[in-house]
Design a protein around this motif. Sequence first.
Motif, PDB file in Angstrom:
ATOM      1  N   ASN A  47       8.470   0.938 -12.475  1.00 23.94           N
ATOM      2  CA  ASN A  47       8.716   2.295 -13.010  1.00 23.94           C
ATOM      3  C   ASN A  47       7.485   2.786 -13.769  1.00 23.94           C
ATOM      4  OD1 ASN A  47      11.265   0.771 -12.708  1.00 23.94           O
ATOM      5  ND2 ASN A  47      12.217   2.723 -13.239  1.00 23.94           N
TER       6      ASN A  47
ATOM      7  N   LYS B  52       4.671   5.869 -12.906  1.00 25.61           N
ATOM      8  CA  LYS B  52       4.334   6.939 -13.864  1.00 25.61           C
ATOM      9  C   LYS B  52       2.823   7.039 -14.056  1.00 25.61           C
ATOM     10  CE  LYS B  52       8.649   6.723 -16.536  1.00 25.61           C
ATOM     11  NZ  LYS B  52       9.249   6.356 -17.836  1.00 25.61           N
TER      12      LYS B  52
ATOM     13  N   ALA C 218      14.473   7.723 -11.817  1.00 30.13           N
ATOM     14  CA  ALA C 218      14.663   6.293 -12.105  1.00 30.13           C
ATOM     15  C   ALA C 218      16.149   6.001 -12.262  1.00 30.13           C
ATOM     16  CB  ALA C 218      13.902   5.908 -13.363  1.00 30.13           C
TER      17      ALA C 218
ATOM     18  N   THR D  95      15.775   0.114 -13.714  1.00 24.21           N
ATOM     19  CA  THR D  95      14.450  -0.459 -13.911  1.00 24.21           C
ATOM     20  C   THR D  95      14.182  -1.475 -12.801  1.00 24.21           C
ATOM     21  OG1 THR D  95      14.590  -0.202 -16.304  1.00 24.21           O
ATOM     22  CG2 THR D  95      12.974  -1.774 -15.471  1.00 24.21           C
TER      23      THR D  95
ATOM     24  N   VAL E 153      13.841   5.324  -7.740  1.00 28.69           N
ATOM     25  CA  VAL E 153      13.661   3.907  -8.067  1.00 28.69           C
ATOM     26  C   VAL E 153      15.022   3.286  -8.364  1.00 28.69           C
ATOM     27  CG1 VAL E 153      12.513   2.240  -9.569  1.00 28.69           C
ATOM     28  CG2 VAL E 153      11.398   4.423  -9.035  1.00 28.69           C
TER      29      VAL E 153
END
Length: 420
Positions: free
Chosen positions: A290, A294, A315, A318, A353
């Motif tokens: 994650n 970014k 997201a 995680t 994600v």
Amino acid sequence: MKLLNYTTSYFAGILLLIITVWAGLFYYNMLDEIYDSMDDGLENQKLLVMQKASQNPQVLQQSNFDEGYYKIREISFEQAKHQRDLYLDTLMYMQNEEDFEPVRLLKTVFRQDNKYYEMRVITSMVEEDDLMEDLFFSLLWLYVGLIGSILILNNYLLKRTWQPFYYLLERLQQFKLENYKPLTLKKTPIDEFQLLNQTAEKLVQSNLEAYNSQKNFIQNASHELQTPLAISLNKLELLLESNNLTEDQLNQIAGVMQHLERLTRLNKSLLLLSKIENKQFEPEEKINLNQLLKKLIEDFAGQIEYKEITVNLEAMATCEQTLNPDLATILLLNLFKNATIHNYPGGFIHIQVNENSIVIENSGKAEALDNKQLFTRFSKINSSSSSNGLGLAIVKAIADVYHFRISYSYEQKHVWSIYF
């Protein structure tokens, strides 16, 4: 199926076939011997009765089996002249069994005092159904005993005999070219296993030498190429700064520099691909993908802003995976770069994600890409001269090293999925 069990299954099948055939032959031979023995006994009883009848005429009056094992009746010469000794299997009611039981019967003819008599002599015989049942269970226990003996032999004696083979197999499974450790094989008095160990050692050594030779060649070739390429680019840059060049000469030099820069990128990509396939990226750690995504979005901020692409990172969970940090960056970088470069102005990139997957969706050319050529080397999504056609091949190589699954589909948008 393990080797010992595989051979045991064959032994069991062959043994069952052999015992079945042997049982049939044994049964019919045994019956033949039993019949021969009973017929000889009946022949002897016939002679004894005839001898007894010559001494005591009252014997000729026994017309049924109630009082003995024979009966006699008088017949004419015409009836007697065509008869021969005949052995038959028949049934007779037995008082002690209260049922009909099988008996062997001899039907014969003899002459006494110019008269002709038919005599029938009987004797009890083995019941075939009982004989077959006893034989079946005897052979069944024999078969079970033999199979049990084979299993015990396999699990104790043969297993110990095959220990060097299984040890070699275990060592070969643990063997890694990139982290070589000498094979320590068990000594064995068996010639075939000695030859197998020697062949395996030679094969491993040959592969190790080829691997090291290839690795050194790639590293040396890459290093030797990088130096002249860098020198050539520097000299061309200095030449561009000269004031006595025509516009046509400047354009030609710029074209040469573009090709040299492309060759430099190609050299670096091939070296990277070789290192990935040879598993030369040893250090591994748990990476938060994650956070890595970014950072990549921030790094591409200028290009995203220039092409006015809308980027959305969703997201759902995680995603943490254990792999080499550099390879993790290259994996996501190539996919995100691919989604950015091959996007159109004003397009979008959507990244989702999950705990064990990442899905990247992007707008672009309104047609599906060729799945068969997608991850092959030097296959380009379009004819862009800036691409060397190795980006997706590198992505696939990284995925294969860590046993990730990567897929592509087109659903009015290009969808790239990685499943960890």
